[in-house]
Design a protein around this motif. Structure first.
Motif, PDB file in Angstrom:
ATOM      1  N   SER A 100      43.102  29.695  46.061  1.00 43.97           N
ATOM      2  CA  SER A 100      44.401  29.242  46.572  1.00 43.97           C
ATOM      3  C   SER A 100      45.488  29.720  45.618  1.00 43.97           C
ATOM      4  CB  SER A 100      44.427  27.722  46.690  1.00 43.97           C
ATOM      5  OG  SER A 100      44.180  27.107  45.432  1.00 43.97           O
ATOM      6  N   VAL A 101      46.614  30.096  46.177  1.00 46.49           N
ATOM      7  CA  VAL A 101      47.688  30.665  45.379  1.00 46.49           C
ATOM      8  C   VAL A 101      48.661  29.577  44.931  1.00 46.49           C
ATOM      9  CG1 VAL A 101      49.079  31.201  47.412  1.00 46.49           C
ATOM     10  CG2 VAL A 101      49.445  32.495  45.285  1.00 46.49           C
ATOM     11  N   GLY A 102      49.151  29.705  43.701  1.00 48.61           N
ATOM     12  CA  GLY A 102      50.103  28.759  43.173  1.00 48.61           C
ATOM     13  C   GLY A 102      51.523  29.052  43.628  1.00 48.61           C
ATOM     14  N   GLU A 103      52.446  28.185  43.232  1.00 53.48           N
ATOM     15  CA  GLU A 103      53.830  28.333  43.659  1.00 53.48           C
ATOM     16  C   GLU A 103      54.471  29.611  43.137  1.00 53.48           C
ATOM     17  OE1 GLU A 103      56.071  24.903  42.657  1.00 53.48           O
ATOM     18  OE2 GLU A 103      54.939  23.550  43.971  1.00 53.48           O
ATOM     19  N   THR A 107      49.453  33.173  40.393  1.00 50.05           N
ATOM     20  CA  THR A 107      48.379  32.398  39.768  1.00 50.05           C
ATOM     21  C   THR A 107      47.484  31.857  40.875  1.00 50.05           C
ATOM     22  OG1 THR A 107      49.776  31.747  37.910  1.00 50.05           O
ATOM     23  CG2 THR A 107      47.807  30.430  38.310  1.00 50.05           C
ATOM     24  N   PHE A 108      46.193  32.116  40.748  1.00 51.68           N
ATOM     25  CA  PHE A 108      45.244  31.730  41.794  1.00 51.68           C
ATOM     26  C   PHE A 108      44.203  30.775  41.210  1.00 51.68           C
ATOM     27  CE2 PHE A 108      47.187  35.490  43.421  1.00 51.68           C
ATOM     28  CZ  PHE A 108      47.167  35.353  44.799  1.00 51.68           C
ATOM     29  N   ASP A 114      36.585  25.783  38.529  1.00 49.59           N
ATOM     30  CA  ASP A 114      37.885  25.276  38.099  1.00 49.59           C
ATOM     31  C   ASP A 114      38.691  26.332  37.346  1.00 49.59           C
ATOM     32  OD1 ASP A 114      36.475  25.451  35.760  1.00 49.59           O
ATOM     33  OD2 ASP A 114      36.718  23.351  35.178  1.00 49.59           O
ATOM     34  N   ILE A 115      38.297  27.581  37.451  1.00 50.50           N
ATOM     35  CA  ILE A 115      38.977  28.676  36.767  1.00 50.50           C
ATOM     36  C   ILE A 115      40.254  29.045  37.520  1.00 50.50           C
ATOM     37  CG2 ILE A 115      38.812  31.161  36.232  1.00 50.50           C
ATOM     38  CD1 ILE A 115      35.836  30.672  35.649  1.00 50.50           C
ATOM     39  N   THR A 116      41.301  29.342  36.781  1.00 52.38           N
ATOM     40  CA  THR A 116      42.512  29.929  37.353  1.00 52.38           C
ATOM     41  C   THR A 116      42.666  31.339  36.800  1.00 52.38           C
ATOM     42  OG1 THR A 116      43.999  29.129  35.614  1.00 52.38           O
ATOM     43  CG2 THR A 116      43.629  27.689  37.515  1.00 52.38           C
ATOM     44  N   VAL A 117      43.279  32.211  37.591  1.00 59.28           N
ATOM     45  CA  VAL A 117      43.449  33.603  37.185  1.00 59.28           C
ATOM     46  C   VAL A 117      44.890  34.041  37.415  1.00 59.28           C
ATOM     47  CG1 VAL A 117      41.049  34.155  37.738  1.00 59.28           C
ATOM     48  CG2 VAL A 117      42.815  34.563  39.440  1.00 59.28           C
TER      49      VAL A 117
END
Length: 367
Positions: A100-103, A107-108, A114-117
């Motif tokens: 899911s993409v952040g605002e 940032t995904f 629980d990793i973000t990239v």
């Protein structure tokens, strides 16, 4: 220029020279650090070039680069298992089934962990349609002045000609797309044009496999925009019944096309440029309904046309995705990639370097 990319082999690019280490202030006791990269074969030449140059100047770093396709790049950078990597290469955007993409838009959050990239654009590519240089397909395409998007769809689609012409989501003008079609049910080069240069030979198909971002991008641009791989109401895809041969290794595609003068395939511009002595690239007219004879304005992929967007719609961004837990390890490597020298490598391997404003935007994303 840097050449010869072995996609199926993981390469380890390491400099162990004590003399070089002394020149850059290192010593034999420096702890070795390893950066692992995997994913898109399209991004592979950029990642490999950056890795080789960075390792040559930083003897305490080992950088490994592997292929596997964009799907592998997404899954491995999100993984918490032994197959995890610090950077996942992708030649397409993230799917909603992967993250899911952040605002902020770049940032995904991985759905499998629980990793973000952080997503970074590393180059601009012109997806290239290629045939064997001087072969039957090359002579036919040259005589026509290129191919239209409609003709590419007719060539690769698994839809019947009836569906392509009459289905509510079909929409090809068949009289223009295949003006000399003999209606024998076989898709032949002669169906596209009555020129003596277009033989009565069946068109053979090569391309990326379904784990590849290139497969996704080509399909989304060429096939029915609302039908490719979604199953509603009639899913359109590559014609495997006609022997669509595919691989995650672009070098296998090169070899397949070179062995058959009636074959046509597609991959990133860097691989065409690498093999331009044996392959010819088709000019493409951005018209989804008519043949190139009526569409006009066919454009050949090259640095200028990819950069200015006139090679449409097959120009695209290609990406590296960094695990946000690993910035302390990879920050200097990524920063090198966006340096003048790093962008020179992008150009050297056959892609278009980022414009200054976009480069600055990517540098601002570095964690």
């Amino acid at each position: 220029m840097m050449r010869k990319y072995g996609i199926t082999l993981m390469i380890t690019l390491t400099v162990l020279s004590a003399g070089l280490a002394g020149c850059i202030g290192g010593d034999d006791d420096t702890e070795q650090k390893t950066i692992n990269i995997a994913g898109s074969s399209t991004v592979y030449p950029v990642a490999s070039a950056w890795a080789q140059a960075y390792s040559a100047s930083n003897s305490d770093y080992t950088v490994t680069v592997a292929g596997g396709g964009s799907g592998a790049g997404a899954s491995k950078v999100c993984s918490t298992d032994a197959d995890s990597v610090h950077i996942g290469d992708m030649s397409r955007d993230w799917k909603s089934s992967e993250a899911s993409v952040g605002e902020d838009g770049y940032t995904f959050s991985c759905l499998s962990s629980d990793i973000t990239v952080t997503q970074l654009v590393v180059a601009i590519d012109g997806l290239s349609v290629v045939v064997k240089k001087g072969g039957a397909a090359d002579q036919c395409i040259s005589a026509m002045g290129g191919l239209s998007m409609a003709q590419l769809r007719w060539i690769f689609s698994d839809w019947s000609e009836t569906d392509l012409a009459n289905h509510e989501k079909g929409g090809l003008n068949m009289n223009s797309t295949t003006p000399s079609n003999d209606d024998d049910g076989i898709r032949e080069w002669s169906d596209l044009d009555d020129s003596a240069a277009c033989p009565d030979n069946e068109i053979k198909l090569w391309g990326a496999d379904s784990d590849s971002g290139t497969y996704e991008y080509f399909g989304e641009q060429v096939f029915c925009k609302k039908c490719f791989a979604d199953g509603e109401p009639v899913a359109e895809g590559f014609d495997t019944a006609r022997g669509y041969q595919n691989s995650a290794d672009d070098n296998q595609i090169v070899n397949g096309i070179n062995s058959d003068e009636n074959a046509i395939g597609y991959f990133g511009y860097a691989y065409y440029e690498e093999n331009a002595n044996t392959l010819a690239v088709a000019a493409i007219a951005n018209n989804d309904t008519h043949g190139v004879q009526d569409a006009g304005g066919a454009v050949t992929p090259e640095t200028s046309t990819v950069a200015d967007g006139s090679y449409a719609p097959l120009s695209r961004y290609i990406y590296m995705n960094v695990n946000n837990n690993d910035w302390d390890l990879v920050r200097d490597f990524i920063t090198y990639g966006y340096s003048d020298e790093g962008m020179d490598h992008v150009s050297d391997v056959g892609y278009v370097a980022l414009p200054a404003a976009m480069n600055a935007e990517m540098v601002a994303r570095i964690g």
